[in-house]
Design an enzyme around this catalytic site. Structure first.
Site: not given
Length: 325
Positions: A11, A14-15, A71, A76, A94, A174
């Site tokens: 995702a 993650a970067r 993910l 999760h 989160k 989100d």
């Protein structure tokens, strides 16, 4: 010995976290994806020099110290559970899970496994957030009377996972979870909540506004929360404000974790806060906790309480009534 990480999910978040792991002295040795041999996943692994790719279970079975779960929200719980039961420490994006019952279940798994579990709110490790916490807890603002937090941007793609009910989509999960989390860090647990939302035809909250009632604590504060996927024509807004009997503090870009510098406003006067990458500070803290070098600032029980408030907010918005906790 180098702290070895595996990542589940290629995702975008993650970067931001991979260089933070490296800055904290860790190493990402494996990437797990639903389609590990796809061009997108292979490019991701190559860009970040991750030596091995595989499926989710391959990462869990590998010789690693920790797993970072990046993910969709609905995944999760199962993959965090599997990672903990395999003896891995787990940092999960989160929200930790989709409700308080699931959060309680996962916290119990972490306790039984003896492994570290952390909900990934990187913003709360930034220098500006620590300065805000110190000011409130130290009484610099007097008694807090009100908190205001807002986080929003525009989601243009109708197929975005953040709008898919089966994957745990919604503005509250989100982004609204951030001001909710900050209000809790500053004021504790609310007595009750009242919320309203705009919904997609599929029942996903595209925007939500709420009030958290803290009338049971000494200051009698109220916290207002706003979040949305249909704000602005571009960019993001993420602001918080704390109003007390002795002063006011405001944070612009309050919930962003990798800013070159932070600006905190106290009673109308701006103060530049030294830079500090929240992702890297969170990763470093997590690694120290996993190694037994320090106590967790935010243990799993905090995530359970966070989930209780999110549950109540969604219930209030759906049922158009005040919900007590």
């Amino acid at each position: 010995m180098t702290f070895r990480w595996g990542i589940l999910g290629a995702a975008r978040i993650a970067r931001a976290f991979i260089p933070a792991i490296q800055a904290a002295g860790g190493e990402v040795t494996m990437l797990g994806a639903r389609e590990p041999q796809s061009a997108r996943v292979q490019t991701f692994a190559s860009d970040w020099e991750i030596p091995t790719t595989g499926g989710y279970q391959d990462v869990i079975d590998a010789d690693l110290d920790a797993v970072y779960i990046a993910l969709p929200n609905a995944l999760h719980l199962p993959w965090s559970t599997a990672s903990l039961q395999a003896g891995k420490h787990v940092l999960t994006e989160k929200p930790l899970t989709l409700n308080a019952q699931e959060a309680r279940e996962l916290a119990d798994v972490a306790e039984a496994s003896g492994r570290t579990l952390l909900e990934g709110f990187a913003y709360r490790f930034t220098p500006q957030h620590r300065a805000l916490l110190d000011a409130v807890r130290g009484g610099d603002l007097g008694e807090v009377r009100a908190y205001r937090g807002a986080f929003g941007f525009t989601v243009r793609n109708a197929g975005d996972i953040r709008l898919q009910p089966g994957l745990g989509g919604g503005a509250l999960y989100d982004i609204g979870c951030y001001p909710v989390n900050e209000a809790r860090m500053l004021l504790g647990e609310p007595l009750a909540v009242t919320a309203q939302a705009r919904w997609t035809p599929d029942g996903v909250d595209v925007s939500l506004s709420a009030v958290l009632d803290y009338s049971h604590v000494g200051s009698g504060a109220l916290a207002s929360i706003d979040c949305g996927f249909d704000w602005l024509s571009g960019g993001r807004i993420g602001r918080s404000q704390v109003l007390g009997t002795g002063g006011v503090m405001e944070l612009d870009r309050a919930f962003f974790s990798d800013e070159p510098e932070f600006v905190l406003t106290r009673d109308g006067k701006q103060q530049t806060i030294e830079p500090g990458n929240g992702y890297a500070l969170m990763a470093a803290h997590f690694q120290r906790v996993a190694r037994g070098e320090e106590t967790a600032l935010y243990p799993p029980e905090d995530a359970v309480q966070q989930a209780r408030v999110l549950d109540a907010l969604l219930q209030s918005a759906r049922e158009s009534r005040r919900v007590e906790l």
